[in-house]
Design a protein around this motif. Sequence first.
Motif, PDB file in Angstrom:
ATOM      1  N   HIS A  42      62.406-114.076  11.657  1.00 29.64           N
ATOM      2  CA  HIS A  42      61.548-115.092  12.252  1.00 29.64           C
ATOM      3  C   HIS A  42      60.087-114.708  12.029  1.00 29.64           C
ATOM      4  O   HIS A  42      59.783-113.649  11.476  1.00 29.64           O
ATOM      5  N   PRO A 109      64.275-119.330  15.451  1.00 28.93           N
ATOM      6  CA  PRO A 109      63.596-118.125  15.942  1.00 28.93           C
ATOM      7  C   PRO A 109      63.956-117.836  17.395  1.00 28.93           C
ATOM      8  O   PRO A 109      64.391-118.732  18.125  1.00 28.93           O
ATOM      9  N   THR A 117      56.708-118.602  18.241  1.00 27.32           N
ATOM     10  CA  THR A 117      57.563-118.156  17.146  1.00 27.32           C
ATOM     11  C   THR A 117      57.858-119.321  16.215  1.00 27.32           C
ATOM     12  O   THR A 117      57.679-120.491  16.570  1.00 27.32           O
ATOM     13  N   PRO A 119      60.573-120.302  12.522  1.00 31.68           N
ATOM     14  CA  PRO A 119      61.591-119.795  11.583  1.00 31.68           C
ATOM     15  C   PRO A 119      60.947-119.150  10.354  1.00 31.68           C
ATOM     16  O   PRO A 119      59.863-119.565   9.928  1.00 31.68           O
TER      17      PRO A 119
END
Length: 363
Positions: A42, A109, A117, A119
Amino acid sequence: MYKSRFTKPDGRVLYLYSRRPIDANIVAPSPQLNPVSLEGSHMRWHPLRGEWVAYARHRQNRTFLPPKEFNPLAPMSSPEFPTELPQGDYDVAVFENMFPTLSEKAVPPPTISGVETFPALGVCEVVVFTKDPTMTLGRLPLDHIVLLFEVWGDRTREIGQKDQIQYVMPFENRGVEVGVTLHHPHGQIYAYPFVPPVPARELAQQQLYFEKHGVGLMADFIAREMRDRIRILYEGPHALAFVPVCARYPYEVWVAPKRPVPTMDRMEDHERVDLARALKTVLLKYDALWSRPFPYLMLMHQAPTDGRDHPEAHFYLEFSPPYRSSDRLKFLAGTELGAGLFASDSLPEEKARELQGVEVSFE
Protein backbone atom coordinates in the motif's frame (compact mmCIF):
# COMPACT_ATOMS: atom_id res chain seq x y z
CA MET A 1 10.23 -4.01 -34.91
CA TYR A 2 8.45 -7.31 -34.22
CA LYS A 3 6.53 -7.89 -30.99
CA SER A 4 4.77 -10.93 -29.53
CA ARG A 5 2.78 -11.35 -26.32
CA PHE A 6 2.86 -14.50 -24.15
CA THR A 7 1.43 -15.50 -20.78
CA LYS A 8 3.55 -17.09 -18.06
CA PRO A 9 2.33 -20.01 -15.90
CA ASP A 10 1.78 -17.63 -12.96
CA GLY A 11 -0.38 -15.32 -15.09
CA ARG A 12 2.18 -12.58 -15.72
CA VAL A 13 2.61 -11.23 -19.25
CA LEU A 14 5.83 -11.55 -21.28
CA TYR A 15 6.55 -9.43 -24.36
CA LEU A 16 9.31 -10.40 -26.79
CA TYR A 17 10.75 -7.86 -29.22
CA SER A 18 13.01 -8.50 -32.19
CA ARG A 19 14.37 -7.17 -35.44
CA ARG A 20 13.17 -10.45 -36.99
CA PRO A 21 9.85 -12.37 -36.92
CA ILE A 22 9.22 -14.18 -33.61
CA ASP A 23 8.13 -17.82 -33.38
CA ALA A 24 4.51 -17.89 -32.16
CA ASN A 25 5.09 -21.33 -30.56
CA ILE A 26 7.51 -20.06 -27.93
CA VAL A 27 6.43 -21.14 -24.44
CA ALA A 28 6.86 -18.52 -21.71
CA PRO A 29 8.42 -19.91 -18.52
CA SER A 30 8.22 -18.66 -14.93
CA PRO A 31 10.40 -19.38 -11.88
CA GLN A 32 7.22 -20.36 -10.00
CA LEU A 33 3.68 -21.43 -10.83
CA ASN A 34 1.73 -19.14 -8.50
CA PRO A 35 1.82 -15.34 -8.34
CA VAL A 36 3.54 -13.64 -5.41
CA SER A 37 1.09 -12.41 -2.78
CA LEU A 38 0.77 -8.61 -2.71
CA GLU A 39 -0.94 -8.69 0.69
CA GLY A 40 0.11 -5.70 2.76
CA SER A 41 1.29 -3.57 -0.17
CA HIS A 42 0.00 0.00 0.00
CA MET A 43 0.95 3.68 0.09
CA ARG A 44 0.89 6.11 2.98
CA TRP A 45 0.74 9.90 2.72
CA HIS A 46 3.71 11.81 4.16
CA PRO A 47 2.11 15.06 5.38
CA LEU A 48 5.34 17.01 5.89
CA ARG A 49 6.77 16.24 2.46
CA GLY A 50 3.41 16.21 0.70
CA GLU A 51 4.10 12.93 -1.11
CA TRP A 52 3.25 9.23 -1.09
CA VAL A 53 5.49 6.51 0.37
CA ALA A 54 5.09 2.96 -1.02
CA TYR A 55 5.37 -0.17 1.13
CA ALA A 56 5.97 -3.61 -0.44
CA ARG A 57 7.36 -6.00 2.15
CA HIS A 58 7.07 -9.01 -0.20
CA ARG A 59 10.10 -7.57 -2.05
CA GLN A 60 12.29 -8.74 0.82
CA ASN A 61 12.05 -12.21 -0.74
CA ARG A 62 13.23 -11.27 -4.23
CA THR A 63 16.29 -12.92 -5.77
CA PHE A 64 19.55 -11.36 -4.57
CA LEU A 65 22.83 -11.69 -6.53
CA PRO A 66 22.49 -15.39 -7.42
CA PRO A 67 25.37 -17.45 -8.89
CA LYS A 68 25.73 -17.28 -12.68
CA GLU A 69 24.28 -20.77 -13.13
CA PHE A 70 21.07 -19.65 -11.39
CA ASN A 71 20.53 -16.43 -13.33
CA PRO A 72 16.72 -15.90 -13.46
CA LEU A 73 17.04 -13.50 -16.41
CA ALA A 74 18.88 -15.94 -18.68
CA PRO A 75 16.94 -18.01 -21.26
CA MET A 76 15.81 -21.23 -19.59
CA SER A 77 18.15 -24.13 -20.34
CA SER A 78 16.77 -26.77 -17.96
CA PRO A 79 13.22 -27.52 -16.77
CA GLU A 80 14.73 -28.16 -13.35
CA PHE A 81 15.57 -24.46 -13.08
CA PRO A 82 12.86 -22.37 -14.78
CA THR A 83 13.78 -18.74 -15.44
CA GLU A 84 11.91 -15.69 -16.70
CA LEU A 85 12.99 -16.00 -20.36
CA PRO A 86 12.36 -18.69 -22.97
CA GLN A 87 14.71 -20.08 -25.56
CA GLY A 88 14.19 -18.66 -29.04
CA ASP A 89 15.23 -16.04 -31.57
CA TYR A 90 14.45 -12.60 -30.13
CA ASP A 91 16.42 -9.58 -28.91
CA VAL A 92 14.64 -7.92 -25.96
CA ALA A 93 12.21 -9.24 -23.35
CA VAL A 94 9.79 -7.33 -21.12
CA PHE A 95 7.72 -8.92 -18.37
CA GLU A 96 5.73 -7.99 -15.29
CA ASN A 97 7.97 -7.86 -12.24
CA MET A 98 7.43 -10.90 -10.00
CA PHE A 99 8.02 -8.68 -6.94
CA PRO A 100 6.36 -5.38 -7.89
CA THR A 101 6.28 -2.25 -5.77
CA LEU A 102 3.21 -1.14 -7.76
CA SER A 103 0.68 -3.38 -9.48
CA GLU A 104 -2.59 -3.26 -11.39
CA LYS A 105 -3.66 -6.05 -9.03
CA ALA A 106 -3.10 -3.86 -5.98
CA VAL A 107 -4.99 -4.93 -2.87
CA PRO A 108 -7.08 -2.53 -0.75
CA PRO A 109 -4.90 -0.52 1.65
CA PRO A 110 -5.10 -0.92 5.42
CA THR A 111 -7.02 1.52 7.55
CA ILE A 112 -4.63 3.43 9.83
CA SER A 113 -5.95 5.98 12.27
CA GLY A 114 -4.96 9.51 11.28
CA VAL A 115 -3.04 8.38 8.18
CA GLU A 116 -4.23 8.63 4.58
CA THR A 117 -3.59 5.40 2.67
CA PHE A 118 -3.91 4.40 -0.98
CA PRO A 119 -3.54 1.14 -2.95
CA ALA A 120 -0.06 0.47 -4.37
CA LEU A 121 -1.53 0.89 -7.83
CA GLY A 122 0.64 1.06 -10.94
CA VAL A 123 2.83 -1.04 -13.22
CA CYS A 124 6.31 -2.49 -12.65
CA GLU A 125 8.02 -4.20 -15.58
CA VAL A 126 11.49 -5.65 -16.11
CA VAL A 127 13.24 -4.92 -19.43
CA VAL A 128 15.92 -7.50 -20.26
CA PHE A 129 18.22 -5.74 -22.74
CA THR A 130 19.71 -8.91 -24.23
CA LYS A 131 19.83 -12.66 -23.70
CA ASP A 132 23.63 -12.46 -23.24
CA PRO A 133 24.42 -12.17 -19.50
CA THR A 134 27.99 -11.00 -20.22
CA MET A 135 26.93 -7.99 -22.28
CA THR A 136 26.33 -4.39 -21.13
CA LEU A 137 24.03 -1.74 -22.52
CA GLY A 138 26.94 0.29 -23.88
CA ARG A 139 28.53 -2.68 -25.69
CA LEU A 140 25.34 -3.68 -27.52
CA PRO A 141 25.35 -3.12 -31.30
CA LEU A 142 23.93 0.23 -32.35
CA ASP A 143 20.86 -1.26 -34.04
CA HIS A 144 20.10 -3.20 -30.84
CA ILE A 145 20.13 0.04 -28.81
CA VAL A 146 17.87 1.62 -31.45
CA LEU A 147 15.48 -1.31 -30.91
CA LEU A 148 15.59 -0.68 -27.16
CA PHE A 149 14.44 2.90 -27.72
CA GLU A 150 11.56 1.50 -29.78
CA VAL A 151 10.75 -0.91 -26.94
CA TRP A 152 10.82 1.86 -24.32
CA GLY A 153 8.60 3.97 -26.56
CA ASP A 154 6.18 1.09 -27.13
CA ARG A 155 5.89 0.40 -23.41
CA THR A 156 5.42 4.13 -22.68
CA ARG A 157 2.58 4.27 -25.18
CA GLU A 158 0.88 1.02 -24.13
CA ILE A 159 1.17 1.52 -20.37
CA GLY A 160 0.37 5.21 -20.64
CA GLN A 161 -2.98 4.42 -22.28
CA LYS A 162 -4.21 2.82 -19.05
CA ASP A 163 -6.71 5.11 -17.33
CA GLN A 164 -5.06 4.81 -13.90
CA ILE A 165 -1.53 5.64 -15.12
CA GLN A 166 -0.29 9.23 -15.14
CA TYR A 167 3.48 8.83 -15.53
CA VAL A 168 5.82 6.20 -17.04
CA MET A 169 9.50 6.13 -16.03
CA PRO A 170 11.97 3.64 -17.57
CA PHE A 171 15.32 3.42 -15.80
CA GLU A 172 18.42 1.29 -15.33
CA ASN A 173 20.28 0.67 -12.08
CA ARG A 174 23.78 -0.56 -12.89
CA GLY A 175 26.20 -1.94 -10.32
CA VAL A 176 25.95 -3.23 -6.77
CA GLU A 177 26.87 0.30 -5.67
CA VAL A 178 23.33 1.37 -6.52
CA GLY A 179 21.65 -1.73 -5.12
CA VAL A 180 21.41 -3.99 -8.17
CA THR A 181 20.30 -7.51 -7.19
CA LEU A 182 20.80 -9.16 -10.62
CA HIS A 183 23.88 -8.67 -12.80
CA HIS A 184 22.21 -9.62 -16.09
CA PRO A 185 21.87 -6.43 -18.21
CA HIS A 186 18.38 -5.15 -17.58
CA GLY A 187 16.34 -2.13 -16.60
CA GLN A 188 12.92 -1.49 -15.19
CA ILE A 189 9.79 0.51 -15.92
CA TYR A 190 7.73 2.04 -13.13
CA ALA A 191 4.36 3.55 -14.00
CA TYR A 192 2.55 5.63 -11.40
CA PRO A 193 -1.08 6.67 -10.78
CA PHE A 194 0.21 10.24 -10.26
CA VAL A 195 3.18 12.31 -11.41
CA PRO A 196 5.92 11.61 -8.82
CA PRO A 197 7.54 14.51 -6.91
CA VAL A 198 10.77 14.89 -8.92
CA PRO A 199 9.25 14.92 -12.44
CA ALA A 200 6.33 17.00 -11.11
CA ARG A 201 8.74 19.69 -9.95
CA GLU A 202 10.69 19.59 -13.22
CA LEU A 203 7.51 19.77 -15.28
CA ALA A 204 6.25 22.72 -13.23
CA GLN A 205 9.51 24.59 -13.92
CA GLN A 206 9.25 23.76 -17.62
CA GLN A 207 5.64 24.94 -17.70
CA LEU A 208 6.51 28.30 -16.10
CA TYR A 209 9.39 28.80 -18.54
CA PHE A 210 7.23 27.91 -21.54
CA GLU A 211 4.48 30.32 -20.48
CA LYS A 212 7.01 33.14 -20.05
CA HIS A 213 9.22 32.57 -23.10
CA GLY A 214 7.08 30.61 -25.55
CA VAL A 215 9.80 27.98 -25.93
CA GLY A 216 10.77 24.93 -23.90
CA LEU A 217 13.25 25.23 -21.04
CA MET A 218 15.19 22.15 -22.16
CA ALA A 219 15.27 23.38 -25.75
CA ASP A 220 16.91 26.62 -24.57
CA PHE A 221 19.17 24.64 -22.23
CA ILE A 222 20.37 22.47 -25.13
CA ALA A 223 20.82 25.50 -27.38
CA ARG A 224 23.04 27.16 -24.75
CA GLU A 225 25.20 24.05 -24.39
CA MET A 226 25.61 23.96 -28.16
CA ARG A 227 26.66 27.62 -28.18
CA ASP A 228 29.11 27.25 -25.29
CA ARG A 229 30.59 23.97 -26.59
CA ILE A 230 32.38 23.47 -23.25
CA ARG A 231 30.62 20.42 -21.79
CA ILE A 232 29.46 18.52 -24.92
CA LEU A 233 30.41 14.83 -25.13
CA TYR A 234 28.51 13.99 -28.33
CA GLU A 235 26.70 16.04 -30.94
CA GLY A 236 24.95 14.52 -33.92
CA PRO A 237 22.35 15.89 -36.30
CA HIS A 238 19.46 15.05 -33.97
CA ALA A 239 20.85 14.35 -30.47
CA LEU A 240 23.20 15.78 -27.88
CA ALA A 241 25.03 14.37 -24.84
CA PHE A 242 26.59 16.76 -22.34
CA VAL A 243 27.54 17.38 -18.73
CA PRO A 244 24.91 19.92 -17.61
CA VAL A 245 26.20 23.25 -16.32
CA CYS A 246 24.19 22.63 -13.13
CA ALA A 247 25.32 19.02 -12.59
CA ARG A 248 24.73 17.80 -9.04
CA TYR A 249 26.86 14.64 -9.34
CA PRO A 250 30.42 14.13 -10.62
CA TYR A 251 30.19 12.68 -14.15
CA GLU A 252 26.47 13.48 -14.42
CA VAL A 253 25.43 13.43 -18.09
CA TRP A 254 22.21 14.29 -19.94
CA VAL A 255 21.33 12.78 -23.32
CA ALA A 256 18.49 14.32 -25.31
CA PRO A 257 17.03 14.70 -28.78
CA LYS A 258 17.47 18.23 -30.08
CA ARG A 259 13.82 18.45 -31.09
CA PRO A 260 11.41 18.96 -28.16
CA VAL A 261 9.91 15.46 -28.01
CA PRO A 262 7.58 15.03 -25.00
CA THR A 263 7.71 11.20 -24.78
CA MET A 264 9.84 8.46 -26.31
CA ASP A 265 7.06 7.09 -28.47
CA ARG A 266 6.92 10.43 -30.32
CA MET A 267 10.47 10.19 -31.67
CA GLU A 268 11.17 9.69 -35.37
CA ASP A 269 13.38 6.86 -36.63
CA HIS A 270 16.33 9.15 -37.39
CA GLU A 271 16.12 10.64 -33.89
CA ARG A 272 16.22 7.19 -32.29
CA VAL A 273 19.32 6.28 -34.30
CA ASP A 274 21.19 9.43 -33.31
CA LEU A 275 20.06 9.16 -29.68
CA ALA A 276 21.36 5.59 -29.65
CA ARG A 277 24.75 6.83 -30.89
CA ALA A 278 24.80 9.48 -28.16
CA LEU A 279 23.88 6.95 -25.48
CA LYS A 280 26.46 4.42 -26.63
CA THR A 281 29.15 7.11 -26.74
CA VAL A 282 28.48 8.14 -23.14
CA LEU A 283 28.46 4.56 -21.84
CA LEU A 284 31.71 3.66 -23.62
CA LYS A 285 33.34 6.79 -22.21
CA TYR A 286 32.20 5.86 -18.71
CA ASP A 287 33.68 2.37 -18.90
CA ALA A 288 36.91 3.52 -20.56
CA LEU A 289 37.42 6.10 -17.82
CA TRP A 290 36.95 3.56 -15.02
CA SER A 291 39.03 0.53 -14.05
CA ARG A 292 35.85 -1.56 -13.84
CA PRO A 293 32.29 -1.28 -15.19
CA PHE A 294 31.04 2.20 -14.31
CA PRO A 295 28.04 2.18 -11.92
CA TYR A 296 25.18 4.58 -12.55
CA LEU A 297 21.47 5.34 -12.42
CA MET A 298 19.99 6.02 -15.87
CA LEU A 299 16.68 7.84 -15.50
CA MET A 300 14.32 8.80 -18.32
CA HIS A 301 12.34 12.01 -17.93
CA GLN A 302 9.27 12.53 -20.10
CA ALA A 303 5.80 14.09 -20.18
CA PRO A 304 2.86 12.72 -18.17
CA THR A 305 0.56 10.24 -19.92
CA ASP A 306 -2.60 12.11 -18.95
CA GLY A 307 -3.95 12.51 -22.49
CA ARG A 308 -3.07 16.22 -22.67
CA ASP A 309 -0.52 17.96 -24.87
CA HIS A 310 2.66 18.95 -23.06
CA PRO A 311 4.57 21.38 -25.32
CA GLU A 312 6.71 22.35 -22.32
CA ALA A 313 8.06 18.81 -21.82
CA HIS A 314 11.27 17.58 -23.45
CA PHE A 315 12.29 13.93 -23.12
CA TYR A 316 15.84 13.30 -21.90
CA LEU A 317 18.02 10.69 -20.16
CA GLU A 318 19.87 11.57 -16.98
CA PHE A 319 22.90 9.64 -15.74
CA SER A 320 23.47 9.99 -12.00
CA PRO A 321 26.53 8.06 -10.76
CA PRO A 322 26.22 6.44 -7.32
CA TYR A 323 26.81 7.93 -3.94
CA ARG A 324 30.35 6.92 -2.91
CA SER A 325 33.18 9.28 -2.02
CA SER A 326 35.95 6.65 -2.22
CA ASP A 327 35.74 6.57 -6.03
CA ARG A 328 35.49 10.33 -6.60
CA LEU A 329 31.73 9.93 -6.83
CA LYS A 330 29.02 11.64 -4.84
CA PHE A 331 28.11 10.55 -1.33
CA LEU A 332 24.77 11.91 -0.16
CA ALA A 333 25.07 13.29 3.35
CA GLY A 334 23.43 15.83 5.65
CA THR A 335 22.94 18.79 3.32
CA GLU A 336 21.71 16.66 0.42
CA LEU A 337 19.41 14.32 2.36
CA GLY A 338 18.39 16.68 5.13
CA ALA A 339 18.07 19.98 3.31
CA GLY A 340 17.94 19.02 -0.37
CA LEU A 341 20.87 21.30 -1.21
CA PHE A 342 23.48 19.43 -3.24
CA ALA A 343 27.11 20.34 -2.58
CA SER A 344 29.63 19.28 -5.22
CA ASP A 345 33.38 18.96 -4.69
CA SER A 346 34.12 19.37 -8.40
CA LEU A 347 32.99 21.58 -11.28
CA PRO A 348 30.90 20.24 -14.19
CA GLU A 349 33.51 21.59 -16.60
CA GLU A 350 36.27 19.54 -14.95
CA LYS A 351 34.32 16.30 -15.28
CA ALA A 352 33.31 17.19 -18.82
CA ARG A 353 36.99 17.57 -19.77
CA GLU A 354 37.76 14.14 -18.29
CA LEU A 355 35.01 12.51 -20.34
CA GLN A 356 35.83 14.51 -23.47
CA GLY A 357 39.39 13.20 -23.26
CA VAL A 358 38.21 9.59 -23.53
CA GLU A 359 38.30 8.43 -27.16
CA VAL A 360 35.72 5.80 -28.11
CA SER A 361 34.88 4.01 -31.34
CA PHE A 362 32.10 1.60 -32.20
CA GLU A 363 32.22 1.52 -35.98
